[in-house]
Design a protein around this motif. Structure first.
Motif, PDB file in Angstrom:
ATOM      1  N   VAL A 142      -5.715 -16.299  24.579  1.00 23.74           N
ATOM      2  CA  VAL A 142      -5.239 -16.080  23.211  1.00 23.74           C
ATOM      3  C   VAL A 142      -5.761 -17.201  22.324  1.00 23.74           C
ATOM      4  CG1 VAL A 142      -3.210 -15.837  21.734  1.00 23.74           C
ATOM      5  CG2 VAL A 142      -3.170 -14.918  24.066  1.00 23.74           C
ATOM      6  N   GLU A 143      -6.387 -16.814  21.224  1.00 25.99           N
ATOM      7  CA  GLU A 143      -6.878 -17.782  20.254  1.00 25.99           C
ATOM      8  C   GLU A 143      -6.428 -17.341  18.867  1.00 25.99           C
ATOM      9  OE1 GLU A 143     -11.037 -19.731  18.562  1.00 25.99           O
ATOM     10  OE2 GLU A 143     -11.110 -18.418  20.307  1.00 25.99           O
ATOM     11  N   VAL A 144      -6.087 -18.322  18.044  1.00 24.15           N
ATOM     12  CA  VAL A 144      -5.651 -18.038  16.682  1.00 24.15           C
ATOM     13  C   VAL A 144      -6.534 -18.816  15.721  1.00 24.15           C
ATOM     14  CG1 VAL A 144      -3.725 -18.144  15.050  1.00 24.15           C
ATOM     15  CG2 VAL A 144      -3.272 -17.713  17.474  1.00 24.15           C
ATOM     16  N   VAL A 145      -7.126 -18.102  14.784  1.00 23.17           N
ATOM     17  CA  VAL A 145      -7.912 -18.715  13.707  1.00 23.17           C
ATOM     18  C   VAL A 145      -7.358 -18.169  12.399  1.00 23.17           C
ATOM     19  CG1 VAL A 145      -9.987 -19.000  15.132  1.00 23.17           C
ATOM     20  CG2 VAL A 145      -9.704 -16.943  13.754  1.00 23.17           C
ATOM     21  N   SER A 146      -7.720 -18.812  11.301  1.00 24.22           N
ATOM     22  CA  SER A 146      -7.186 -18.314  10.037  1.00 24.22           C
ATOM     23  C   SER A 146      -8.264 -18.300   8.960  1.00 24.22           C
ATOM     24  CB  SER A 146      -6.001 -19.164   9.585  1.00 24.22           C
ATOM     25  OG  SER A 146      -6.418 -20.463   9.242  1.00 24.22           O
ATOM     26  N   LEU A 147      -8.021 -17.460   7.983  1.00 25.77           N
ATOM     27  CA  LEU A 147      -8.855 -17.375   6.796  1.00 25.77           C
ATOM     28  C   LEU A 147      -8.004 -17.825   5.616  1.00 25.77           C
ATOM     29  CD1 LEU A 147     -10.433 -13.845   7.381  1.00 25.77           C
ATOM     30  CD2 LEU A 147     -11.486 -16.074   7.791  1.00 25.77           C
ATOM     31  N   PRO A 148      -8.573 -18.623   4.724  1.00 25.48           N
ATOM     32  CA  PRO A 148      -7.788 -19.103   3.579  1.00 25.48           C
ATOM     33  C   PRO A 148      -7.421 -17.968   2.630  1.00 25.48           C
ATOM     34  CG  PRO A 148     -10.083 -19.748   3.348  1.00 25.48           C
ATOM     35  CD  PRO A 148      -9.953 -19.098   4.697  1.00 25.48           C
ATOM     36  N   HIS A 149      -6.392 -18.216   1.860  1.00 26.58           N
ATOM     37  CA  HIS A 149      -5.967 -17.260   0.838  1.00 26.58           C
ATOM     38  C   HIS A 149      -7.056 -17.184  -0.230  1.00 26.58           C
ATOM     39  CE1 HIS A 149      -3.695 -15.357  -2.339  1.00 26.58           C
ATOM     40  NE2 HIS A 149      -2.719 -15.113  -1.480  1.00 26.58           N
ATOM     41  N   TYR A 150      -7.549 -15.988  -0.481  1.00 20.23           N
ATOM     42  CA  TYR A 150      -8.680 -15.839  -1.398  1.00 20.23           C
ATOM     43  C   TYR A 150      -8.325 -16.244  -2.826  1.00 20.23           C
ATOM     44  CZ  TYR A 150     -12.651 -13.929  -3.891  1.00 20.23           C
ATOM     45  OH  TYR A 150     -13.745 -13.789  -4.699  1.00 20.23           O
ATOM     46  N   GLU A 153      -7.085 -20.266  -2.748  1.00 15.90           N
ATOM     47  CA  GLU A 153      -8.021 -21.263  -2.203  1.00 15.90           C
ATOM     48  C   GLU A 153      -9.463 -20.758  -2.272  1.00 15.90           C
ATOM     49  OE1 GLU A 153      -5.257 -23.559   1.005  1.00 15.90           O
ATOM     50  OE2 GLU A 153      -6.262 -21.765   1.724  1.00 15.90           O
ATOM     51  N   LYS A 154      -9.871 -20.325  -3.451  1.00 15.68           N
ATOM     52  CA  LYS A 154     -11.220 -19.751  -3.616  1.00 15.68           C
ATOM     53  C   LYS A 154     -12.311 -20.733  -3.210  1.00 15.68           C
ATOM     54  CE  LYS A 154     -10.501 -16.065  -6.842  1.00 15.68           C
ATOM     55  NZ  LYS A 154     -10.900 -15.361  -8.008  1.00 15.68           N
ATOM     56  N   GLU A 155     -12.061 -22.028  -3.416  1.00 17.63           N
ATOM     57  CA  GLU A 155     -13.079 -23.028  -3.074  1.00 17.63           C
ATOM     58  C   GLU A 155     -13.352 -23.043  -1.565  1.00 17.63           C
ATOM     59  OE1 GLU A 155      -9.143 -24.884  -2.520  1.00 17.63           O
ATOM     60  OE2 GLU A 155      -9.994 -23.750  -4.173  1.00 17.63           O
TER      61      GLU A 155
END
Length: 157
Positions: A142-150, A153-155
């Motif tokens: 199991v691996e967890v990664v995340s994407l920033p809130h568009y 956190e557009k930068e």
């Protein structure tokens, strides 16, 4: 503009220049699918796990910790049927958490939530005799990664 279902059915493509095949399955909670799509969702999720080394679970940060919204019931069904049909065979579950604001919740906390949910599912699913004493780590990475809130956190994009 607006929100709607992005993938309908199943799409398959080979990555150019690599030995990678990507299988994109329609989402499990779109309003367009309705109740009639539940059977397709279960079958397609099981198919994806059966033919994949890695199953990507795309989840909204606010749905973590929610059993139905985070599709844990579907994940439980897929793991249970996979064990019954295929037995052993190590698979990777990659949880991609969308709209993560790192300054609000550290990724480690989100990963701990996912680990706890997967461990709970593992403890509840019936296992074949030869896997009765197996740990979740024996069969699932199991691996967890995340994407920033568009929007917030557009930068980071």
């Amino acid at each position: 503009r607006g929100r709607s279902q992005t993938t309908k059915g199943a799409w398959l493509a080979k990555a150019p220049g690599r030995d990678v095949v990507v299988l994109d399955m329609q989402g499990t909670d779109s309003r367009e699918g309705g109740e009639g799509s539940k059977s397709f969702e279960r079958q397609s999720a099981l198919f994806a796990l059966a033919v994949s080394d890695t199953l990507v679970v795309n989840v909204w940060v606010h749905d973590l910790g929610r059993y139905n919204a985070a599709n844990l019931q579907l994940l439980r069904t897929v793991i249970e049927v996979h064990l019954r049909l295929f037995g052993a065979g190590r698979r990777r579950l990659l949880f991609v958490v969308r709209d993560h604001v790192r300054s609000v919740t550290p990724l480690e906390k989100l990963a701990a939530m996912v680990d706890q949910d997967v461990a709970q599912i593992w403890s509840e699913v019936p296992k074949p005799d030869r896997l009765k004493n197996a740990k979740v780590e024996d069969l699932l990475e199991v691996e967890v990664v995340s994407l920033p809130h568009y929007e917030l956190e557009k930068e980071a994009w």
